[in-house]
Design a protein around this motif. Structure first.
Motif, PDB file in Angstrom:
ATOM      1  N   SER A 129      43.935  50.043  47.565  1.00 50.33           N
ATOM      2  CA  SER A 129      42.841  49.566  48.418  1.00 50.33           C
ATOM      3  C   SER A 129      41.807  50.656  48.724  1.00 50.33           C
ATOM      4  CB  SER A 129      43.394  48.994  49.728  1.00 50.33           C
ATOM      5  OG  SER A 129      44.003  50.000  50.525  1.00 50.33           O
ATOM      6  N   ASP A 170      41.755  45.052  47.323  1.00 48.48           N
ATOM      7  CA  ASP A 170      41.008  46.137  46.686  1.00 48.48           C
ATOM      8  C   ASP A 170      39.732  46.406  47.486  1.00 48.48           C
ATOM      9  OD1 ASP A 170      42.872  46.228  44.644  1.00 48.48           O
ATOM     10  OD2 ASP A 170      41.558  45.398  43.106  1.00 48.48           O
ATOM     11  N   MET A 199      45.192  42.516  45.067  1.00 50.57           N
ATOM     12  CA  MET A 199      45.169  43.952  44.809  1.00 50.57           C
ATOM     13  C   MET A 199      45.523  44.232  43.361  1.00 50.57           C
ATOM     14  SD  MET A 199      48.469  45.030  47.155  1.00 50.57           S
ATOM     15  CE  MET A 199      48.189  43.986  48.608  1.00 50.57           C
TER      16      MET A 199
END
Ligand SMILES: [Mg+2]
Ligand SMILES: [Mg+2]
Ligand SMILES: [Mg+2]
Lengths: 221, 221
Positions: free
Chosen positions: A45, A123, B177
């Motif tokens: 992230s 992300d 993610m």
């Protein structure tokens, strides 16, 4: 001191404390915690300086939370909460970071008793500044952190307002899980969190004794 | 294929799915999820083969959950849930793992809407087997996993019973993610979870077509 690119590449764990400033606890209608609690963000992230915008996932209400970050310089296990020097010695340097949060996803998770990992882990959900040398923040409990959105100041408070101070945080974490060199700890956000959306410009920074620390300056679209 | 020591050293993210076998959902009095949910375990919780016992933190009711683990071999982002081949191609190899859980800490967190990171993240809370080559598990949805405590069989079910299959899991995670090479995904536990304490001996293993896969054999005190 490693640069932020190297830190991001090697980081294996990001631990964040929740509800660590009294006024922020109130604004989210949360209970003031009797003891600190923590959650993980994934290293994937991290959004490096000048690496582009935060990406808002569809359907997500995205909140900013500006926080002082600690980059660990050595292995830490079972730290004594009174060991202020041990805590400081274990820190390699500081960063400023924004703990982006999918607030609606988090609210839903809270209601259902589900984990926070998704709400915190998209992300680009952790924009970071460059590394800040320890010498630039002589006392991490006396630094002023701020964040503005589209030029309007939203968060601006001193780290002395933390409910649980850094040695206590590192103690509590390191009694559960070993902190390793390169791990990052986010120390909580002051009041003033709120939503941002695509195109909004967040700026953030850190002052010591009223002076800007250049390495902490952030601008994220 | 990397060995498990190298995998553990380089791992940056461990994502685990919750409530992925119907009978396990029932035994914990949970709701059957309409969509998968996930949580992170820290890499520091990995316990390598023959690296000693699981350590029970004081005051913790510790539960075992045996799970098939995927070790990612490449970067994965936005996988299509129908892309079974893409999912399999992104896997470097398998492990067997025990997702140790501080059940009383987790129950408390659920009640308060707090994160699961501590309940799942203590040091030694993820015993792993050696790496299992992909060729040894031709179909990861048709493997039999089991766990015994002090010689008594506790968990023994086939991975075909997963509510959300592996491509769907990797799709859902990778839409949130980025999965990176070396990340680990734990695919959920079948029914039969329960407590263990210091001195109990857990054995676990994996069978394909009725035959033991040697690399999956685990014994943890
Ligand atoms: Mg969590
Ligand atoms: Mg935060
Ligand atoms: Mg599990």
């Amino acid at each position: 001191m490693a640069n932020i690119q190297t830190v991001a590449r090697n980081c294996r764990k990001i631990m964040c404390i929740g509800r660590n400033y009294a006024d922020h606890v109130k604004e989210l209608n949360n209970q003031r915690p009797k003891q600190p609690f923590f959650f993980l963000k994934p290293p994937s992230s991290i959004l490096l300086p000048n690496a582009g915008p935060v990406l808002r996932p569809r359907g997500v209400t995205m909140h900013y939370e500006v926080e002082l970050g600690l980059v660990m310089g050595k292995t830490l296990r079972d730290l004594d909460p009174e060991d202020t020097q041990g805590a400081l010695d274990a820190i390699e340097g500081y960063i400023l970071a924004i703990d982006m949060t999918a607030r609606n996803v988090q609210d839903e998770a809270k209601k259902k008793g589900l984990p926070w990992s998704i709400a915190k882990g998209f992300d680009t959900f952790m924009p970071v500044s460059n590394m800040i040398a320890k010498s630039q923040i002589p006392d991490p409990q006396n630094a002023h952190i701020w964040l503005s959105v589209n030029g309007e100041m939203k968060q601006s408070d001193n780290t002395e307002l933390m409910l649980f101070r850094i040695p206590r945080q590192l103690s509590d974490i390191s009694r559960v899980m070993t902190l390793e060199k390169g791990d990052i700890v986010l120390t909580g956000t002051p009041k003033g969190v709120g939503p941002v959306t695509t195109g909004d410009v967040m700026k953030a920074g850190l002052k010591v004794d009223g002076k800007d620390v250049q390495e902490a300056n952030m601008e994220v679209a």
